[in-house]
Design a protein around this motif. Structure first.
Motif, PDB file in Angstrom:
ATOM      1  N   ALA A  80       7.611   6.378 -21.028  1.00 34.03           N
ATOM      2  CA  ALA A  80       8.863   5.623 -21.680  1.00 34.03           C
ATOM      3  C   ALA A  80       9.439   4.446 -20.764  1.00 34.03           C
ATOM      4  O   ALA A  80       9.811   3.128 -21.518  1.00 34.03           O
ATOM      5  N   ALA A  81       9.521   4.049 -19.084  1.00 30.11           N
ATOM      6  CA  ALA A  81       9.986   3.446 -19.126  1.00 30.11           C
ATOM      7  C   ALA A  81       9.064   2.602 -19.417  1.00 30.11           C
ATOM      8  O   ALA A  81       9.466   0.975 -19.251  1.00 30.11           O
ATOM      9  N   SER A  82       7.264   2.800 -18.543  1.00 25.25           N
ATOM     10  CA  SER A  82       6.982   1.306 -18.314  1.00 25.25           C
ATOM     11  C   SER A  82       6.362   1.533 -19.977  1.00 25.25           C
ATOM     12  O   SER A  82       6.561  -0.083 -20.375  1.00 25.25           O
ATOM     13  N   VAL A  83       6.448   1.798 -20.948  1.00 21.96           N
ATOM     14  CA  VAL A  83       6.853   1.202 -22.594  1.00 21.96           C
ATOM     15  C   VAL A  83       7.965   0.676 -22.569  1.00 21.96           C
ATOM     16  O   VAL A  83       7.309  -0.808 -23.091  1.00 21.96           O
ATOM     17  N   GLY A  84       9.114   0.542 -22.299  1.00 24.05           N
ATOM     18  CA  GLY A  84      10.212  -0.092 -22.670  1.00 24.05           C
ATOM     19  C   GLY A  84      10.474  -1.226 -21.802  1.00 24.05           C
ATOM     20  O   GLY A  84      10.997  -2.691 -22.851  1.00 24.05           O
ATOM     21  N   LEU A  85       9.459  -0.922 -20.390  1.00 24.12           N
ATOM     22  CA  LEU A  85       9.326  -2.362 -19.849  1.00 24.12           C
ATOM     23  C   LEU A  85       8.581  -3.560 -20.793  1.00 24.12           C
ATOM     24  O   LEU A  85       9.537  -4.797 -21.030  1.00 24.12           O
ATOM     25  N   HIS A  86       7.484  -2.984 -20.925  1.00 22.39           N
ATOM     26  CA  HIS A  86       6.308  -4.034 -21.923  1.00 22.39           C
ATOM     27  C   HIS A  86       6.792  -4.619 -23.224  1.00 22.39           C
ATOM     28  O   HIS A  86       7.254  -5.756 -23.593  1.00 22.39           O
ATOM     29  N   ALA A 124       0.658  -1.292   0.079  1.00 22.74           N
ATOM     30  CA  ALA A 124      -0.348   0.277  -0.125  1.00 22.74           C
ATOM     31  C   ALA A 124       1.078   1.172  -0.124  1.00 22.74           C
ATOM     32  O   ALA A 124       0.594   2.194  -0.944  1.00 22.74           O
ATOM     33  N   ASP A 125       2.295   1.330   0.535  1.00 20.77           N
ATOM     34  CA  ASP A 125       3.192   2.406   0.587  1.00 20.77           C
ATOM     35  C   ASP A 125       3.711   2.485  -0.747  1.00 20.77           C
ATOM     36  O   ASP A 125       3.496   3.453  -1.020  1.00 20.77           O
ATOM     37  N   ILE A 126       4.191   1.971  -1.298  1.00 20.68           N
ATOM     38  CA  ILE A 126       4.275   1.824  -2.415  1.00 20.68           C
ATOM     39  C   ILE A 126       3.132   2.686  -2.969  1.00 20.68           C
ATOM     40  O   ILE A 126       3.795   3.251  -4.390  1.00 20.68           O
ATOM     41  N   TYR A 127       2.085   2.008  -3.756  1.00 16.31           N
ATOM     42  CA  TYR A 127       1.257   1.675  -4.288  1.00 16.31           C
ATOM     43  C   TYR A 127       1.234   3.990  -4.446  1.00 16.31           C
ATOM     44  O   TYR A 127       0.216   4.323  -4.950  1.00 16.31           O
ATOM     45  N   ASN A 128       0.528   3.684  -2.642  1.00 15.70           N
ATOM     46  CA  ASN A 128       0.076   4.771  -2.600  1.00 15.70           C
ATOM     47  C   ASN A 128       0.760   5.948  -3.305  1.00 15.70           C
ATOM     48  O   ASN A 128       0.523   7.038  -3.335  1.00 15.70           O
ATOM     49  N   PHE A 129       2.481   6.103  -2.735  1.00 16.43           N
ATOM     50  CA  PHE A 129       3.204   6.692  -3.804  1.00 16.43           C
ATOM     51  C   PHE A 129       2.802   7.159  -4.582  1.00 16.43           C
ATOM     52  O   PHE A 129       2.545   8.381  -5.260  1.00 16.43           O
ATOM     53  N   HIS A 130       2.262   6.737  -5.560  1.00 13.38           N
ATOM     54  CA  HIS A 130       2.062   6.251  -7.180  1.00 13.38           C
ATOM     55  C   HIS A 130       0.864   7.084  -7.175  1.00 13.38           C
ATOM     56  O   HIS A 130       0.252   8.014  -8.258  1.00 13.38           O
ATOM     57  N   VAL A 131      -0.693   6.945  -6.576  1.00 15.20           N
ATOM     58  CA  VAL A 131      -1.884   7.473  -6.502  1.00 15.20           C
ATOM     59  C   VAL A 131      -1.139   9.288  -6.472  1.00 15.20           C
ATOM     60  O   VAL A 131      -2.380   9.653  -6.961  1.00 15.20           O
ATOM     61  N   GLN A 132      -0.476   9.339  -4.863  1.00 15.36           N
ATOM     62  CA  GLN A 132      -0.494  10.392  -4.841  1.00 15.36           C
ATOM     63  C   GLN A 132       0.426  11.757  -5.534  1.00 15.36           C
ATOM     64  O   GLN A 132       0.070  12.566  -5.668  1.00 15.36           O
ATOM     65  N   ASN A 133       1.627  10.612  -6.302  1.00 11.51           N
ATOM     66  CA  ASN A 133       1.872  12.287  -7.011  1.00 11.51           C
ATOM     67  C   ASN A 133       2.757  11.395  -8.422  1.00 11.51           C
ATOM     68  O   ASN A 133       3.289  11.858  -9.143  1.00 11.51           O
ATOM     69  N   THR A 134       1.834  10.744  -9.215  1.00  7.06           N
ATOM     70  CA  THR A 134       1.924  10.080 -10.195  1.00  7.06           C
ATOM     71  C   THR A 134      -0.079  10.107 -10.894  1.00  7.06           C
ATOM     72  O   THR A 134      -0.442   9.687 -10.619  1.00  7.06           O
ATOM     73  N   VAL A 135       0.764   9.643 -11.991  1.00  8.28           N
ATOM     74  CA  VAL A 135      -0.496   9.632 -13.470  1.00  8.28           C
ATOM     75  C   VAL A 135      -0.206   8.114 -13.420  1.00  8.28           C
ATOM     76  O   VAL A 135      -1.661   8.123 -14.395  1.00  8.28           O
ATOM     77  N   VAL A 136       0.226   7.569 -13.449  1.00  4.50           N
ATOM     78  CA  VAL A 136       0.299   6.180 -13.680  1.00  4.50           C
ATOM     79  C   VAL A 136      -0.648   5.615 -13.105  1.00  4.50           C
ATOM     80  O   VAL A 136      -0.879   4.089 -13.467  1.00  4.50           O
ATOM     81  N   THR A 137      -1.818   5.808 -12.281  1.00  4.97           N
ATOM     82  CA  THR A 137      -2.667   5.365 -12.053  1.00  4.97           C
ATOM     83  C   THR A 137      -3.735   6.124 -12.103  1.00  4.97           C
ATOM     84  O   THR A 137      -2.984   7.006 -11.175  1.00  4.97           O
ATOM     85  N   PHE A 138      -5.123   5.498 -12.223  1.00  2.00           N
ATOM     86  CA  PHE A 138      -6.256   6.696 -12.448  1.00  2.00           C
ATOM     87  C   PHE A 138      -6.791   6.520 -10.474  1.00  2.00           C
ATOM     88  O   PHE A 138      -7.648   7.469 -10.815  1.00  2.00           O
ATOM     89  N   GLU A 139      -5.887   6.176  -9.927  1.00  4.07           N
ATOM     90  CA  GLU A 139      -6.287   6.204  -8.480  1.00  4.07           C
ATOM     91  C   GLU A 139      -6.306   7.370  -7.005  1.00  4.07           C
ATOM     92  O   GLU A 139      -5.024   7.930  -8.283  1.00  4.07           O
ATOM     93  N   GLU A 140      -7.269   8.034  -7.019  1.00  3.75           N
ATOM     94  CA  GLU A 140      -6.810   9.538  -6.731  1.00  3.75           C
ATOM     95  C   GLU A 140      -7.094   8.896  -5.420  1.00  3.75           C
ATOM     96  O   GLU A 140      -6.552  10.758  -4.765  1.00  3.75           O
ATOM     97  N   LYS A 141      -7.449   8.159  -4.936  1.00  2.70           N
ATOM     98  CA  LYS A 141      -7.832   8.161  -3.006  1.00  2.70           C
ATOM     99  C   LYS A 141      -6.673   6.991  -2.407  1.00  2.70           C
ATOM    100  O   LYS A 141      -6.862   5.668  -3.336  1.00  2.70           O
TER     101      LYS A 141
END
Length: 161
Positions: free
Chosen positions: A124-130, A14-31
């Motif tokens: 670019a990082a995620s596209v490259g990984l996939h 949850a801590d890892i995911y919540n960083f992305h929730v709060q600071n990025t657009v890689v997830t569309f979750e907002e809470k």
């Protein structure tokens, strides 16, 4: 070490995911997601007989990857969507590749046929990984989400196992 996720990992996941929730657009979750909600998500994946993996480094969870049902209709039972999230301290060190390699191996063993990955664009990082694993871009939805004050496109990459 890569292993199956356990309920005891939920707080760190949850801590890892919540960083992305709060600071990025890689997830569309907002809470932010609670530890108990993350336990439910892990249990949902496992109850569908799909893998949820964690990578342990330095005594904690450095990242995780999992597969979830692509759609709920029966005919989609051999298709999944996958996700990977890393603790920012372990990003760009090959952890995502190790997690995806292990996840894809397990999906092959489960006779999964089609694997989809949704990516908020640009990334670019995620596209490259996939694409490193042979995924091909199959869809692009313009302005599909609105987060952090801007419209965000999403692309889908697919791999046939």
């Amino acid at each position: 070490m890569i292993r199956a996720a356990q309920s005891k990992d939920a707080r760190q996941i949850a801590d890892i995911y919540n960083f992305h929730v709060q600071n990025t657009v890689v997830t569309f979750e907002e809470k932010m997601v609670s530890e108990s909600a993350m336990i439910e998500r892990i249990d949902d994946v496992r109850s569908a007989n799909l893998p949820w993996l964690v990578m342990e480094m330095e005594g904690g969870v450095a990242g995780y990857a999992y597969a979830s049902k692509w759609k709920n209709r029966c005919a989609y039972r051999f298709s999944v969507e996958i996700s990977v999230y890393l603790d920012r301290a372990f990003a760009r060190q090959g952890s995502g590749s190790l997690l995806y390699a292990a996840l894809l191996a397990q999906l092959r063993a489960l006779s999964i046929h089609a694997v989809m990955g949704g990516i908020a664009l640009p990334n670019a990082a995620s596209v490259g990984l996939h694409e490193k694993f042979g995924f091909e871009k199959v869809a692009h939805f313009k302005e599909a989400g609105f987060k952090q004050g801007r419209w965000v496109d999403i692309g889908y990459w697919q791999l046939i196992l």
